[in-house]
Design a protein around this motif. Structure first.
Motif, PDB file in Angstrom:
ATOM      1  N   ARG A   1       0.808  -1.225   0.000  1.00  0.00           N
ATOM      2  CA  ARG A   1       0.000   0.000   0.000  1.00  0.00           C
ATOM      3  C   ARG A   1       0.831   1.260   0.000  1.00  0.00           C
ATOM      4  NH1 ARG A   1      -2.347  -0.831   4.320  1.00  0.00           N
ATOM      5  NH2 ARG A   1      -1.428   0.733   5.679  1.00  0.00           N
ATOM      6  N   THR A   2       1.964   1.259   0.708  1.00  0.00           N
ATOM      7  CA  THR A   2       2.774   2.470   0.866  1.00  0.00           C
ATOM      8  C   THR A   2       4.072   2.431   0.091  1.00  0.00           C
ATOM      9  OG1 THR A   2       3.865   1.615   2.847  1.00  0.00           O
ATOM     10  CG2 THR A   2       1.778   2.778   3.143  1.00  0.00           C
ATOM     11  N   GLY A   3       4.568   1.233  -0.286  1.00  0.00           N
ATOM     12  CA  GLY A   3       5.837   1.139  -0.976  1.00  0.00           C
ATOM     13  C   GLY A   3       7.038   1.158  -0.067  1.00  0.00           C
ATOM     14  N   THR A   4       6.840   1.202   1.235  1.00  0.00           N
ATOM     15  CA  THR A   4       7.946   1.213   2.192  1.00  0.00           C
ATOM     16  C   THR A   4       7.767   0.077   3.178  1.00  0.00           C
ATOM     17  OG1 THR A   4       6.740   2.742   3.630  1.00  0.00           O
ATOM     18  CG2 THR A   4       8.234   3.709   1.998  1.00  0.00           C
ATOM     19  N   ALA A   5       8.924  -0.329   3.774  1.00  0.00           N
ATOM     20  CA  ALA A   5       8.866  -1.391   4.774  1.00  0.00           C
ATOM     21  C   ALA A   5       8.233  -0.870   6.059  1.00  0.00           C
ATOM     22  CB  ALA A   5      10.272  -1.928   5.052  1.00  0.00           C
ATOM     23  N   ILE A   6       7.540  -1.741   6.737  1.00  0.00           N
ATOM     24  CA  ILE A   6       6.855  -1.345   7.964  1.00  0.00           C
ATOM     25  C   ILE A   6       7.885  -1.180   9.083  1.00  0.00           C
ATOM     26  CG2 ILE A   6       6.420  -3.701   8.755  1.00  0.00           C
ATOM     27  CD1 ILE A   6       3.633  -2.733   9.630  1.00  0.00           C
ATOM     28  N   ASP A   7       7.669  -0.167   9.928  1.00  0.00           N
ATOM     29  CA  ASP A   7       8.576   0.056  11.041  1.00  0.00           C
ATOM     30  C   ASP A   7       7.977  -0.521  12.319  1.00  0.00           C
ATOM     31  OD1 ASP A   7       6.516   1.778  11.284  1.00  0.00           O
ATOM     32  OD2 ASP A   7       7.715   3.601  11.496  1.00  0.00           O
ATOM     33  N   ALA A   8       8.801  -0.472  13.382  1.00  0.00           N
ATOM     34  CA  ALA A   8       8.369  -1.091  14.638  1.00  0.00           C
ATOM     35  C   ALA A   8       7.165  -0.374  15.237  1.00  0.00           C
ATOM     36  CB  ALA A   8       9.532  -1.107  15.641  1.00  0.00           C
ATOM     37  N   ALA A   9       7.123   0.970  15.113  1.00  0.00           N
ATOM     38  CA  ALA A   9       6.003   1.713  15.705  1.00  0.00           C
ATOM     39  C   ALA A   9       4.687   1.378  15.012  1.00  0.00           C
ATOM     40  CB  ALA A   9       6.282   3.214  15.630  1.00  0.00           C
ATOM     41  N   THR A  10       4.719   1.312  13.671  1.00  0.00           N
ATOM     42  CA  THR A  10       3.490   0.980  12.937  1.00  0.00           C
ATOM     43  C   THR A  10       3.060  -0.456  13.217  1.00  0.00           C
ATOM     44  OG1 THR A  10       4.167   2.511  11.188  1.00  0.00           O
ATOM     45  CG2 THR A  10       2.431   0.922  10.662  1.00  0.00           C
ATOM     46  N   LEU A  11       4.020  -1.384  13.255  1.00  0.00           N
ATOM     47  CA  LEU A  11       3.686  -2.777  13.538  1.00  0.00           C
ATOM     48  C   LEU A  11       3.131  -2.924  14.953  1.00  0.00           C
ATOM     49  CD1 LEU A  11       3.773  -5.657  12.403  1.00  0.00           C
ATOM     50  CD2 LEU A  11       6.011  -5.922  13.452  1.00  0.00           C
ATOM     51  N   ARG A  12       3.692  -2.167  15.891  1.00  0.00           N
ATOM     52  CA  ARG A  12       3.175  -2.232  17.261  1.00  0.00           C
ATOM     53  C   ARG A  12       1.732  -1.748  17.327  1.00  0.00           C
ATOM     54  NH1 ARG A  12       5.173   1.572  22.309  1.00  0.00           N
ATOM     55  NH2 ARG A  12       3.822   0.631  23.905  1.00  0.00           N
ATOM     56  N   ALA A  13       1.430  -0.646  16.588  1.00  0.00           N
ATOM     57  CA  ALA A  13       0.052  -0.130  16.588  1.00  0.00           C
ATOM     58  C   ALA A  13      -0.912  -1.079  15.909  1.00  0.00           C
ATOM     59  CB  ALA A  13       0.017   1.246  15.897  1.00  0.00           C
ATOM     60  N   ARG A  14      -0.459  -1.778  14.841  1.00  0.00           N
ATOM     61  CA  ARG A  14      -1.351  -2.693  14.129  1.00  0.00           C
ATOM     62  C   ARG A  14      -1.629  -3.954  14.936  1.00  0.00           C
ATOM     63  NH1 ARG A  14      -1.602  -2.115   8.537  1.00  0.00           N
ATOM     64  NH2 ARG A  14      -3.064  -3.874   8.672  1.00  0.00           N
ATOM     65  N   LEU A  15      -0.615  -4.449  15.639  1.00  0.00           N
ATOM     66  CA  LEU A  15      -0.784  -5.704  16.374  1.00  0.00           C
ATOM     67  C   LEU A  15      -1.175  -5.502  17.831  1.00  0.00           C
ATOM     68  CD1 LEU A  15       2.279  -7.751  15.027  1.00  0.00           C
ATOM     69  CD2 LEU A  15      -0.067  -7.729  14.191  1.00  0.00           C
ATOM     70  N   GLY A  16      -0.899  -4.305  18.382  1.00  0.00           N
ATOM     71  CA  GLY A  16      -1.209  -4.069  19.783  1.00  0.00           C
ATOM     72  C   GLY A  16      -0.312  -4.862  20.726  1.00  0.00           C
ATOM     73  N   VAL A  17       0.989  -4.896  20.445  1.00  0.00           N
ATOM     74  CA  VAL A  17       1.935  -5.637  21.265  1.00  0.00           C
ATOM     75  C   VAL A  17       2.903  -4.669  21.908  1.00  0.00           C
ATOM     76  CG1 VAL A  17       1.752  -7.700  19.838  1.00  0.00           C
ATOM     77  CG2 VAL A  17       3.463  -5.999  19.269  1.00  0.00           C
ATOM     78  N   PRO A  18       3.643  -5.068  22.956  1.00  0.00           N
ATOM     79  CA  PRO A  18       4.636  -4.183  23.580  1.00  0.00           C
ATOM     80  C   PRO A  18       5.742  -3.805  22.598  1.00  0.00           C
ATOM     81  CG  PRO A  18       4.089  -6.003  25.027  1.00  0.00           C
ATOM     82  CD  PRO A  18       3.464  -6.308  23.705  1.00  0.00           C
ATOM     83  N   GLU A  19       6.460  -2.739  22.962  1.00  0.00           N
ATOM     84  CA  GLU A  19       7.499  -2.211  22.071  1.00  0.00           C
ATOM     85  C   GLU A  19       8.622  -3.218  21.854  1.00  0.00           C
ATOM     86  OE1 GLU A  19      10.503   1.669  21.747  1.00  0.00           O
ATOM     87  OE2 GLU A  19       9.132   1.445  23.443  1.00  0.00           O
ATOM     88  N   ALA A  20       9.041  -3.897  22.943  1.00  0.00           N
ATOM     89  CA  ALA A  20      10.138  -4.863  22.797  1.00  0.00           C
ATOM     90  C   ALA A  20       9.753  -6.012  21.879  1.00  0.00           C
ATOM     91  CB  ALA A  20      10.539  -5.391  24.169  1.00  0.00           C
ATOM     92  N   LEU A  21       8.515  -6.464  22.003  1.00  0.00           N
ATOM     93  CA  LEU A  21       8.061  -7.558  21.135  1.00  0.00           C
ATOM     94  C   LEU A  21       7.954  -7.097  19.684  1.00  0.00           C
ATOM     95  CD1 LEU A  21       7.154 -10.481  21.074  1.00  0.00           C
ATOM     96  CD2 LEU A  21       4.819  -9.737  21.542  1.00  0.00           C
ATOM     97  N   ALA A  22       7.510  -5.843  19.459  1.00  0.00           N
ATOM     98  CA  ALA A  22       7.429  -5.311  18.091  1.00  0.00           C
ATOM     99  C   ALA A  22       8.812  -5.200  17.473  1.00  0.00           C
ATOM    100  CB  ALA A  22       6.727  -3.963  18.105  1.00  0.00           C
TER     101      ALA A  22
END
Length: 216
Positions: free
Chosen positions: A187-208
């Protein structure tokens, strides 16, 4: 030795029902003024739209678009079965029936185009409650008693920081995160970062961070 043939009763029933529905749609189209090859094309169009909507439901999960066109094709098929059972005068079909049959090709073309070219919805994500998403507050540690004034005790130096072990990530969560990352990149053409993945999955920062490291 002759091998015995096994007949599937469900498959035979499906073939019979499909043939009857095909014939009813052909008869209805012919009665509405569509003669020749056009009368045979109508049942093919209805059945193809029905199959395309069902495959979209099976492949991409429930969606309003697929359910809408599945019901439209199903109503067209059932309507032809009912209409040819004597409820309508096939020798003098009403004007609304002629209108519906004549407008079906454009409607079926629109439905097939939307089903083929509309993006698939995101995979189902398990809702995360705010209580589980928010980090737990740190427990309160009572302050140490002050040292007596007579004795001078040197203040202890800071303890050396221990390296944090990477949290274990379940394989199922990694697979789901890989699907989310692939959809984000498409959708965006860029790799997903840890902050976006954390928001999408709802997991802690270390796990993201650990998941992003495995996806790299």
């Amino acid at each position: 030795m002759l091998r015995s043939l096994r007949f599937d009763a469900v498959l035979i029933q499906a073939v019979i029902a499909g043939a009857l529905s095909f014939a009813h749609l052909h008869d209805l189209a012919a009665a509405a003024g569509q003669t020749g090859w056009k009368a045979w094309a109508y049942p093919i169009s209805v059945d193809l739209l029905l199959v395309a909507a069902w495959r979209r439901l099976r492949g991409s999960g429930p969606s309003r678009l697929a359910w809408c066109w599945f019901l439209i094709a199903l109503v067209a098929s059932l309507g032809a079965n009912v209409a040819t059972a004597g409820f309508l005068d096939m020798q003098h079909p009403p004007a609304w029936l002629r209108f519906g049959v004549a407008g079906w090709p454009a409607l079926a073309f629109l439905g097939g185009t939307l089903l083929a070219h509309s993006p698939a919805p995101d995979g189902d994500r398990s809702p995360v409650s705010p209580a589980s998403a928010a980090p737990a507050p740190a427990p309160e540690v009572p302050a140490p008693d002050p040292a007596p004034e007579r004795e001078e005790i040197p203040a202890p130096g800071p303890a050396p920081a221990l390296p944090e072990a990477a949290p274990a990530v379940p394989p199922a969560l990694v697979d789901h995160a890989r699907k989310v990352a692939t959809e984000h990149h498409a959708r965006t053409g860029t790799a997903i970062d840890a902050a976006t993945l954390r928001a999408r999955l709802g997991v802690p920062e270390a796990l993201a961070n650990s998941i992003v490291a495995q996806l790299a």
